[in-house]
Design a protein around this motif. Sequence first.
Motif, PDB file in Angstrom:
ATOM      1  N   ALA A 114       0.834  -1.208   0.000  1.00  0.00           N
ATOM      2  CA  ALA A 114       0.000   0.000   0.000  1.00  0.00           C
ATOM      3  C   ALA A 114       0.866   1.254   0.000  1.00  0.00           C
ATOM      4  O   ALA A 114       0.573   2.225  -0.706  1.00  0.00           O
ATOM      5  CB  ALA A 114      -0.924  -0.007   1.209  1.00  0.00           C
ATOM      6  N   PHE A 115       1.943   1.246   0.777  1.00  0.00           N
ATOM      7  CA  PHE A 115       2.818   2.410   0.811  1.00  0.00           C
ATOM      8  C   PHE A 115       3.618   2.567  -0.474  1.00  0.00           C
ATOM      9  O   PHE A 115       3.847   3.693  -0.936  1.00  0.00           O
ATOM     10  CB  PHE A 115       3.746   2.366   2.020  1.00  0.00           C
ATOM     11  CG  PHE A 115       3.053   2.714   3.302  1.00  0.00           C
ATOM     12  CD1 PHE A 115       2.357   3.902   3.445  1.00  0.00           C
ATOM     13  CD2 PHE A 115       3.075   1.840   4.377  1.00  0.00           C
ATOM     14  CE1 PHE A 115       1.701   4.220   4.618  1.00  0.00           C
ATOM     15  CE2 PHE A 115       2.427   2.153   5.559  1.00  0.00           C
ATOM     16  CZ  PHE A 115       1.734   3.350   5.675  1.00  0.00           C
ATOM     17  N   LEU A 116       4.037   1.457  -1.082  1.00  0.00           N
ATOM     18  CA  LEU A 116       4.724   1.539  -2.374  1.00  0.00           C
ATOM     19  C   LEU A 116       3.801   2.091  -3.443  1.00  0.00           C
ATOM     20  O   LEU A 116       4.203   2.938  -4.243  1.00  0.00           O
ATOM     21  CB  LEU A 116       5.251   0.163  -2.790  1.00  0.00           C
ATOM     22  CG  LEU A 116       6.539  -0.297  -2.139  1.00  0.00           C
ATOM     23  CD1 LEU A 116       6.876  -1.717  -2.567  1.00  0.00           C
ATOM     24  CD2 LEU A 116       7.678   0.641  -2.454  1.00  0.00           C
ATOM     25  N   ALA A 117       2.556   1.625  -3.469  1.00  0.00           N
ATOM     26  CA  ALA A 117       1.597   2.127  -4.466  1.00  0.00           C
ATOM     27  C   ALA A 117       1.345   3.612  -4.264  1.00  0.00           C
ATOM     28  O   ALA A 117       1.295   4.375  -5.232  1.00  0.00           O
ATOM     29  CB  ALA A 117       0.287   1.350  -4.375  1.00  0.00           C
ATOM     30  N   SER A 118       1.205   4.053  -3.015  1.00  0.00           N
ATOM     31  CA  SER A 118       0.961   5.482  -2.788  1.00  0.00           C
ATOM     32  C   SER A 118       2.191   6.317  -3.141  1.00  0.00           C
ATOM     33  O   SER A 118       2.058   7.419  -3.668  1.00  0.00           O
ATOM     34  CB  SER A 118       0.519   5.730  -1.345  1.00  0.00           C
ATOM     35  OG  SER A 118       1.552   5.434  -0.446  1.00  0.00           O
ATOM     36  N   GLY A 119       3.380   5.796  -2.884  1.00  0.00           N
ATOM     37  CA  GLY A 119       4.592   6.521  -3.277  1.00  0.00           C
ATOM     38  C   GLY A 119       4.734   6.640  -4.776  1.00  0.00           C
ATOM     39  O   GLY A 119       5.089   7.700  -5.307  1.00  0.00           O
ATOM     40  N   GLU A 120       4.451   5.543  -5.472  1.00  0.00           N
ATOM     41  CA  GLU A 120       4.522   5.568  -6.933  1.00  0.00           C
ATOM     42  C   GLU A 120       3.467   6.501  -7.516  1.00  0.00           C
ATOM     43  O   GLU A 120       3.735   7.246  -8.461  1.00  0.00           O
ATOM     44  CB  GLU A 120       4.337   4.155  -7.483  1.00  0.00           C
ATOM     45  CG  GLU A 120       5.474   3.235  -7.135  1.00  0.00           C
ATOM     46  CD  GLU A 120       5.105   1.779  -7.126  1.00  0.00           C
ATOM     47  OE1 GLU A 120       3.908   1.443  -7.321  1.00  0.00           O
ATOM     48  OE2 GLU A 120       6.013   0.948  -6.918  1.00  0.00           O
ATOM     49  N   LEU A 121       2.268   6.481  -6.945  1.00  0.00           N
ATOM     50  CA  LEU A 121       1.213   7.390  -7.412  1.00  0.00           C
ATOM     51  C   LEU A 121       1.547   8.837  -7.103  1.00  0.00           C
ATOM     52  O   LEU A 121       1.224   9.737  -7.882  1.00  0.00           O
ATOM     53  CB  LEU A 121      -0.128   7.008  -6.801  1.00  0.00           C
ATOM     54  CG  LEU A 121      -0.773   5.757  -7.387  1.00  0.00           C
ATOM     55  CD1 LEU A 121      -1.962   5.320  -6.543  1.00  0.00           C
ATOM     56  CD2 LEU A 121      -1.197   6.006  -8.815  1.00  0.00           C
ATOM     57  N   PHE A 122       2.199   9.094  -5.965  1.00  0.00           N
ATOM     58  CA  PHE A 122       2.573  10.473  -5.634  1.00  0.00           C
ATOM     59  C   PHE A 122       3.604  11.003  -6.624  1.00  0.00           C
ATOM     60  O   PHE A 122       3.439  12.099  -7.182  1.00  0.00           O
ATOM     61  CB  PHE A 122       3.122  10.569  -4.203  1.00  0.00           C
ATOM     62  CG  PHE A 122       3.612  11.941  -3.859  1.00  0.00           C
ATOM     63  CD1 PHE A 122       2.715  12.951  -3.606  1.00  0.00           C
ATOM     64  CD2 PHE A 122       4.962  12.224  -3.819  1.00  0.00           C
ATOM     65  CE1 PHE A 122       3.157  14.235  -3.308  1.00  0.00           C
ATOM     66  CE2 PHE A 122       5.419  13.494  -3.521  1.00  0.00           C
ATOM     67  CZ  PHE A 122       4.515  14.504  -3.267  1.00  0.00           C
ATOM     68  N   ILE A 123       4.658  10.242  -6.850  1.00  0.00           N
ATOM     69  CA  ILE A 123       5.693  10.687  -7.789  1.00  0.00           C
ATOM     70  C   ILE A 123       5.107  10.824  -9.193  1.00  0.00           C
ATOM     71  O   ILE A 123       5.320  11.828  -9.873  1.00  0.00           O
ATOM     72  CB  ILE A 123       6.881   9.701  -7.783  1.00  0.00           C
ATOM     73  CG1 ILE A 123       7.588   9.757  -6.426  1.00  0.00           C
ATOM     74  CG2 ILE A 123       7.863  10.013  -8.904  1.00  0.00           C
ATOM     75  CD1 ILE A 123       8.590   8.646  -6.207  1.00  0.00           C
ATOM     76  N   GLY A 124       4.351   9.825  -9.622  1.00  0.00           N
ATOM     77  CA  GLY A 124       3.718   9.899 -10.941  1.00  0.00           C
ATOM     78  C   GLY A 124       2.741  11.042 -11.059  1.00  0.00           C
ATOM     79  O   GLY A 124       2.669  11.709 -12.084  1.00  0.00           O
ATOM     80  N   GLY A 125       1.984  11.302  -9.985  1.00  0.00           N
ATOM     81  CA  GLY A 125       1.013  12.393  -9.991  1.00  0.00           C
ATOM     82  C   GLY A 125       1.646  13.760 -10.072  1.00  0.00           C
ATOM     83  O   GLY A 125       1.191  14.627 -10.827  1.00  0.00           O
ATOM     84  N   VAL A 126       2.710  13.974  -9.316  1.00  0.00           N
ATOM     85  CA  VAL A 126       3.379  15.284  -9.347  1.00  0.00           C
ATOM     86  C   VAL A 126       4.016  15.529 -10.710  1.00  0.00           C
ATOM     87  O   VAL A 126       3.907  16.631 -11.270  1.00  0.00           O
ATOM     88  CB  VAL A 126       4.417  15.393  -8.204  1.00  0.00           C
ATOM     89  CG1 VAL A 126       5.278  16.632  -8.364  1.00  0.00           C
ATOM     90  CG2 VAL A 126       3.716  15.419  -6.857  1.00  0.00           C
ATOM     91  N   ILE A 127       4.668  14.505 -11.263  1.00  0.00           N
ATOM     92  CA  ILE A 127       5.257  14.654 -12.600  1.00  0.00           C
ATOM     93  C   ILE A 127       4.163  14.892 -13.643  1.00  0.00           C
ATOM     94  O   ILE A 127       4.296  15.766 -14.505  1.00  0.00           O
ATOM     95  CB  ILE A 127       6.106  13.415 -12.960  1.00  0.00           C
ATOM     96  CG1 ILE A 127       7.339  13.339 -12.056  1.00  0.00           C
ATOM     97  CG2 ILE A 127       6.526  13.443 -14.425  1.00  0.00           C
ATOM     98  CD1 ILE A 127       8.111  12.047 -12.163  1.00  0.00           C
ATOM     99  N   ALA A 128       3.068  14.142 -13.549  1.00  0.00           N
ATOM    100  CA  ALA A 128       1.966  14.312 -14.500  1.00  0.00           C
ATOM    101  C   ALA A 128       1.330  15.689 -14.375  1.00  0.00           C
ATOM    102  O   ALA A 128       1.000  16.319 -15.390  1.00  0.00           O
ATOM    103  CB  ALA A 128       0.915  13.232 -14.281  1.00  0.00           C
TER     104      ALA A 128
END
Length: 146
Positions: A114-128
């Motif tokens: 769950a924490f890996l998914a949220s970290g990946e979504l955070f980084i992907g979201g900010v870049i997007a």
Amino acid sequence: MAKTLVTILLTLAIAYVLATIVLMILNGSDLISTVVEDAWLALFTGGAVSIGLFLLFLLFANAAGHRRGSGSQFWINVGALVVALVIGTLVTLAAGVFVGALSVGLAGVSVLGAFLASGELFIGGVIALALTHFAIFTPRATEFEP
């Protein structure tokens, strides 16, 4: 509406690439099996609620702030991303503990997943969001930043 669609698609694409890289490092598996079998499952198991909330928050924030400048809209959307990730991760963990307690004795959704998914979504979201607000939909020269 176009900014919301582009942002969510870019977020998912970048987070999927990050999930593939992280899982290849953690599992030591090859690229094809990670892309086909593991990455989508890890991303959507740990981040489905966060993705849905982020989409909902983006729709509201972009509709409400359509007259704001790109810089302001970027920071509003980053705030919406953070709130969506916190709520989504907590709900995912709570549901995982509940289902795990009922079925297999607290072996539900992985906390690390769950924490890996949220970290990946955070980084992907900010870049997007940065790409969407400053590169794809470039700000107008006369756009006012409040």
